[in-house]
Design an enzyme around this catalytic site. Structure first.
Site, mmCIF file in Angstrom:
data_model
loop_
_atom_site.group_PDB
_atom_site.id
_atom_site.type_symbol
_atom_site.label_atom_id
_atom_site.label_comp_id
_atom_site.label_asym_id
_atom_site.label_seq_id
_atom_site.Cartn_x
_atom_site.Cartn_y
_atom_site.Cartn_z
ATOM 1 N N GLY A 250 0.812 -1.209 0.000
ATOM 2 C CA GLY A 250 0.000 0.000 0.000
ATOM 3 C C GLY A 250 0.846 1.260 0.000
ATOM 4 N N ASP A 251 1.929 1.249 0.781
ATOM 5 C CA ASP A 251 2.848 2.390 0.806
ATOM 6 C C ASP A 251 3.484 2.583 -0.566
ATOM 7 O OD1 ASP A 251 2.285 2.163 3.545
ATOM 8 O OD2 ASP A 251 4.045 0.907 3.858
#
Length: 304
Positions: A250-251
Site C-alpha cells: 500500500g505504501d
C-alpha cells in the site's frame, strides 16, 4: 521536494523459523533487518523510482541511529528529530507455520519534539509534496495529522494521507491532495461492506464531498480504483504475480502514484504507476525497484 513523515519508525527484524515451538529454544534459518514504517517505505520506493526525498519523523537511541544509517545507505535523505527518552522500536516478524509479530512501543515524544517538527514543516515551499502515513503513537495527540494540515493550509503544498478511520476523516476539511484507504478501511468509515468497484466509487465520492481531492482505493487482489477531483474514474484489475510480501504494498502504491503524477501531471498515469508499484512490491521480497515497476507496467498495459 518530497517529504515523508513517519512518527514511529522501526527496525523490522524478520526471521524465519522452521516449526516454531513455544516454550522451547528455536533457531532461525534466515533473518534480515529493514528500516520500517509507512512513510519510510514511501521514501525508499520513491528513491528507487528516481525521486529524491527527505524522510522526517522521530528517532531515539542506537536503534534510531541504525534506521538513519540504513536509509542513507539506500540513498534516502533523513532529517529525523532526536528524541531524548526511549528507543526507536524494533518490530519482530516471525515466519514459521504461522506468521507472528511483536511490535515495539517506541520513544517518548514530548511537546518540544513536536514543536521541532512544525519548524521543519514551516520550511516547505510552494510546489512541495508531503506524505503523512501510518498510525500515531499513543504519546502524541490523536489529532496530529489534522493539526499538521491545519498548520500548513495556507501553503500551496500537495499532501497525501495514508491513514485509517478518524485519522483520515479528520483531515478531509483541509482538502488533502490524495488519500489512500483500502476497500476495508473505506467500508469501516461508513460502516458498510464494500464488495464491488461500484461500491468503492460511491463511497470514494462521499469522501470527496467531505473535502478529499483525489481518492485512491486499493483492493488487494481485486485491483484498485481512483476517483479524481476533475470527475474521472479509473478502475484496474490486479496484475498477476506470486505474492511474496504484502507488507509495504500500500505504501508503494502511494509512492508510485506520487511519482507518476509528478512525472506527467496526469491522473491516469499516476494511477497506472500506483497500481504497478504496489503490485511490484507485493511480488518482491523487498520493496519495488524501478526495473521491477517498469517491467510490470509494460506487461500489464491491457489492465487499464
Amino acid at each position: 521536494m518530497i517529504y515523508t513523515v513517519t512518527f514511529n519508525p522501526s527496525l523490522d527484524y524478520i526471521v524465519s523459523v522452521e516449526n516454531f515451538k513455544a516454550g522451547e529454544v528455536n533457531r532461525t534459518t534466515d533473518e534480515i533487518i529493514f528500516p520500517g514504517g509507512k512513510g519510510i517505505n514511501v521514501s525508499i520506493v520513491l528513491k528507487n523510482l528516481g525521486f529524491d526525498n527527505t524522510a522526517l519523523g522521530f528517532m531515539a537511541g542506537f536503534t534510531g541511529d541504525e534506521i538513519s544509517r540504513l536509509l542513507e545507505e539506500k540513498g534516502v535523505k533523513t532529517d529525523f528529530i532526536h528524541v531524548k527518552k526511549g528507543l526507536s522500536r524494533i518490530n519482530v516478524k516471525m515466519r514459521s507455520n504461522e506468521e507472528s509479530e511483536i511490535n515495539g512501543r517506541g520513544p517518548e515524544i514530548m511537546q518540544e519534539d513536536i514543536d521541532k517538527l512544525y519548524k521543519q514543516l514551516d520550511k516547505l515551499q510552494e510546489g512541495d509534496t508531503l506524505v503523512l502515513a501510518g498510525s500515531i503513537p499513543s504519546v502524541m495527540p490523536e489529532s496530529m495529522y489534522m493539526d499538521i494540515m491545519r498548520h500548513l493550509q495556507d501553503k500551496k503544498i500537495d499532501i497525501a494521507v495514508d491513514a485509517t478511520r478518524d485519522l483520515l476523516v479528520n483531515v478531509l476539511p483541509y482538502k488533502p491532495f490524495v488519500i489512500k484507504p483500502n476497500n476495508h478501511e473505506l467500508g469501516e468509515i461508513f460502516n458498510v461492506k464494500i464488495e464491488t468497484k461500484d461500491d468503492v466509487v460511491k463511497y470514494a465520492k462521499k469522501l470527496q464531498e467531505k473535502g478529499a481531492r483525489n481518492v485512491l482505493v486499493s483492493m488487494a487482489g481485486d485491483g484498485a480504483v481512483l476517483v479524481t477531483e476533475d470527475g474521472q474514474e479509473f478502475r484496474a484489475e490486479a496484475p498477476k504475480g506470486d505474492l511474496k510480501n504484502s507488507v509495504g504494498a500500500g505504501d508503494s502504491m502511494v509512492a508510485g502514484f506520487v511519482a507518476g503524477y509528478l512525472t506527467k501531471k496526469d491522473y491516469f498515469e499516476a494511477f497506472k504507476m500506483g497500481v504497478c508499484t504496489g503490485s511490484a512490491s507485493a511480488f518482491s521480497e523487498e520493496l519495488a525497484t524501478k526495473a521491477e515497476v517498469e517491467a510490470l507496467y509494460e506487461k500489464n498495459k491491457d489492465l487499464f
